[in-house]
Design an enzyme around this catalytic site. Sequence first.
Site, PDB file in Angstrom:
ATOM      1  N   SER A 143       0.859  -1.187   0.000  1.00 25.73           N
ATOM      2  CA  SER A 143       0.000   0.000   0.000  1.00 25.73           C
ATOM      3  C   SER A 143       0.895   1.236   0.000  1.00 25.73           C
ATOM      4  CB  SER A 143      -0.874   0.017   1.253  1.00 25.73           C
ATOM      5  OG  SER A 143      -1.453   1.294   1.441  1.00 25.73           O
ATOM      6  N   TYR A 157      -1.851  -0.118  10.209  1.00 27.57           N
ATOM      7  CA  TYR A 157      -2.035  -0.658   8.847  1.00 27.57           C
ATOM      8  C   TYR A 157      -0.828  -0.296   7.971  1.00 27.57           C
ATOM      9  CZ  TYR A 157      -4.049  -0.950   4.096  1.00 27.57           C
ATOM     10  OH  TYR A 157      -4.283  -1.217   2.769  1.00 27.57           O
TER      11      TYR A 157
HETATM   12  P1  NAP Z   1     -11.901  -5.235   0.261  1.00 30.71           P
HETATM   13  O1  NAP Z   1     -12.724  -4.662  -0.856  1.00 30.71           O
HETATM   14  O2  NAP Z   1     -12.214  -4.841   1.671  1.00 30.71           O
HETATM   15  O3  NAP Z   1     -11.954  -6.832   0.127  1.00 30.71           O
HETATM   16  C1  NAP Z   1     -11.254  -7.574   1.081  1.00 30.71           C
HETATM   17  C2  NAP Z   1     -11.261  -9.042   0.698  1.00 30.71           C
HETATM   18  O4  NAP Z   1     -10.407  -9.721   1.643  1.00 30.71           O
HETATM   19  C3  NAP Z   1     -12.616  -9.715   0.808  1.00 30.71           C
HETATM   20  O5  NAP Z   1     -12.676 -10.737  -0.154  1.00 30.71           O
HETATM   21  C4  NAP Z   1     -12.597 -10.296   2.214  1.00 30.71           C
HETATM   22  O6  NAP Z   1     -13.454 -11.428   2.397  1.00 30.71           O
HETATM   23  C5  NAP Z   1     -11.145 -10.735   2.308  1.00 30.71           C
HETATM   24  N1  NAP Z   1     -10.641 -10.869   3.672  1.00 30.71           N
HETATM   25  C6  NAP Z   1     -10.704  -9.988   4.693  1.00 30.71           C
HETATM   26  N2  NAP Z   1     -10.108 -10.490   5.791  1.00 30.71           N
HETATM   27  C7  NAP Z   1      -9.665 -11.728   5.443  1.00 30.71           C
HETATM   28  C8  NAP Z   1      -9.000 -12.754   6.149  1.00 30.71           C
HETATM   29  N3  NAP Z   1      -8.666 -12.635   7.438  1.00 30.71           N
HETATM   30  N4  NAP Z   1      -8.725 -13.906   5.482  1.00 30.71           N
HETATM   31  C9  NAP Z   1      -9.075 -14.071   4.185  1.00 30.71           C
HETATM   32  N5  NAP Z   1      -9.721 -13.141   3.470  1.00 30.71           N
HETATM   33  C10 NAP Z   1     -10.000 -11.977   4.099  1.00 30.71           C
HETATM   34  O7  NAP Z   1     -10.342  -4.901   0.052  1.00 30.71           O
HETATM   35  P2  NAP Z   1      -9.558  -4.246  -1.198  1.00 30.71           P
HETATM   36  O8  NAP Z   1      -9.714  -2.776  -1.138  1.00 30.71           O
HETATM   37  O9  NAP Z   1      -9.876  -4.990  -2.445  1.00 30.71           O
HETATM   38  O10 NAP Z   1      -8.054  -4.547  -0.754  1.00 30.71           O
HETATM   39  C11 NAP Z   1      -7.331  -5.671  -1.207  1.00 30.71           C
HETATM   40  C12 NAP Z   1      -5.883  -5.495  -0.790  1.00 30.71           C
HETATM   41  O11 NAP Z   1      -5.362  -4.287  -1.348  1.00 30.71           O
HETATM   42  C13 NAP Z   1      -5.664  -5.395   0.723  1.00 30.71           C
HETATM   43  O12 NAP Z   1      -4.468  -6.052   1.084  1.00 30.71           O
HETATM   44  C14 NAP Z   1      -5.522  -3.910   0.955  1.00 30.71           C
HETATM   45  O13 NAP Z   1      -4.780  -3.615   2.114  1.00 30.71           O
HETATM   46  C15 NAP Z   1      -4.789  -3.491  -0.315  1.00 30.71           C
HETATM   47  N6  NAP Z   1      -4.951  -2.068  -0.635  1.00 30.71           N
HETATM   48  C16 NAP Z   1      -6.177  -1.536  -0.902  1.00 30.71           C
HETATM   49  C17 NAP Z   1      -6.284  -0.176  -1.164  1.00 30.71           C
HETATM   50  C18 NAP Z   1      -7.609   0.485  -1.468  1.00 30.71           C
HETATM   51  O14 NAP Z   1      -7.650   1.744  -1.506  1.00 30.71           O
HETATM   52  N7  NAP Z   1      -8.685  -0.238  -1.681  1.00 30.71           N
HETATM   53  C19 NAP Z   1      -5.136   0.629  -1.155  1.00 30.71           C
HETATM   54  C20 NAP Z   1      -3.911   0.041  -0.862  1.00 30.71           C
HETATM   55  C21 NAP Z   1      -3.828  -1.313  -0.613  1.00 30.71           C
HETATM   56  P3  NAP Z   1     -14.921 -11.261   3.088  1.00 30.71           P
HETATM   57  O15 NAP Z   1     -15.807 -10.669   2.022  1.00 30.71           O
HETATM   58  O16 NAP Z   1     -15.314 -12.637   3.439  1.00 30.71           O
HETATM   59  O17 NAP Z   1     -14.744 -10.349   4.248  1.00 30.71           O
END
Ligand code: NAP
Length: 252
Positions: A143, A157
């Site tokens: 991130s 985080y």
């Molecule tokens: P998201 O929309 O919140 O989706 C999270 C996903 O992870 C869901 O499928 C969720 O499953 C699953 N999950 C959560 N906790 C888990 C666990 N303990 N074990 C297995 N699966 C788990 O997240 P996103 O925004 O796509 O983010 C994906 C990645 O990108 C993350 O690592 C995040 O830190 C990184 N990231 C995101 C952003 C952003 O702005 N969105 C920016 C920088 C980095 P459930 O539906 O069952 O909860």
Amino acid sequence: MSEEIVIVTGGSRGIGASVCRKLAANGRKVLVNFAQNSGAADELVVEIRAAGGAAVAIQGDVGNEADVLNLFAEADRLGTLTGLVNNAGVLDVAQRVDEMSLERLNRIFSVNVLGSILCAREAVRRMSTRHGGKGGTIVNLGSASSKLGSPNQYVDYAASKGAIDTMTVGLALEVAQEGIRVNAVRPGIIDTEIHASGGAPDRVAELQSKLPMKRAGSADEVADAILWLMSDQASYTTGAILDVSGGRAILP
Ligand code: NAP
């Protein structure tokens, strides 16, 4: 011959779901891991299969070692593992460090850091030529917060994502001669539900005008970078951390 399979942790929603759709469209069989929301995972699997792809949903908390072992055992039953996308990640509501509970810190670090390292361990045990495997790729989700530090929001985080940067470099060098490439993407503000899960559903709209490109990124834009890192086009790329942030936090 055993079918090749890729595990996408947290593959049911957001960036992970986009990665699963694109991998399946490229003919890869995907194991869609999720934590709680089986409805979203099942819906995605139905969508991928309807489009002619192959996908299986598996519940499992990556912060729990028994769940991780079960996830990889399931992959062994379904085919030969050739890729891992360490995508599952969580954040929490905005707090200063002097307000954070141990419970919160344990959750952030066990999912974001320990989960990613445990999954990488299991993937290396299967894919490394040192262990009789045929090689593969690992992509970690970092991130931009690892460079920003995220003061007054979620330093925990941001620190967990700093660990992902370091793990990416170290593991890449550890397995460079074993047929495994390890890279990371470092997204900026991406329009997914993670912001709502951190108590800030309007975060994307509020920040948009302050971002270099005056917009947030999409899950598809991050997934495209991940797919490239996993592809043969990236055959000489390992230990790389690719900023997919629309220009946010690109300076060291
Ligand atoms: P998201 O929309 O919140 O989706 C999270 C996903 O992870 C869901 O499928 C969720 O499953 C699953 N999950 C959560 N906790 C888990 C666990 N303990 N074990 C297995 N699966 C788990 O997240 P996103 O925004 O796509 O983010 C994906 C990645 O990108 C993350 O690592 C995040 O830190 C990184 N990231 C995101 C952003 C952003 O702005 N969105 C920016 C920088 C980095 P459930 O539906 O069952 O909860």
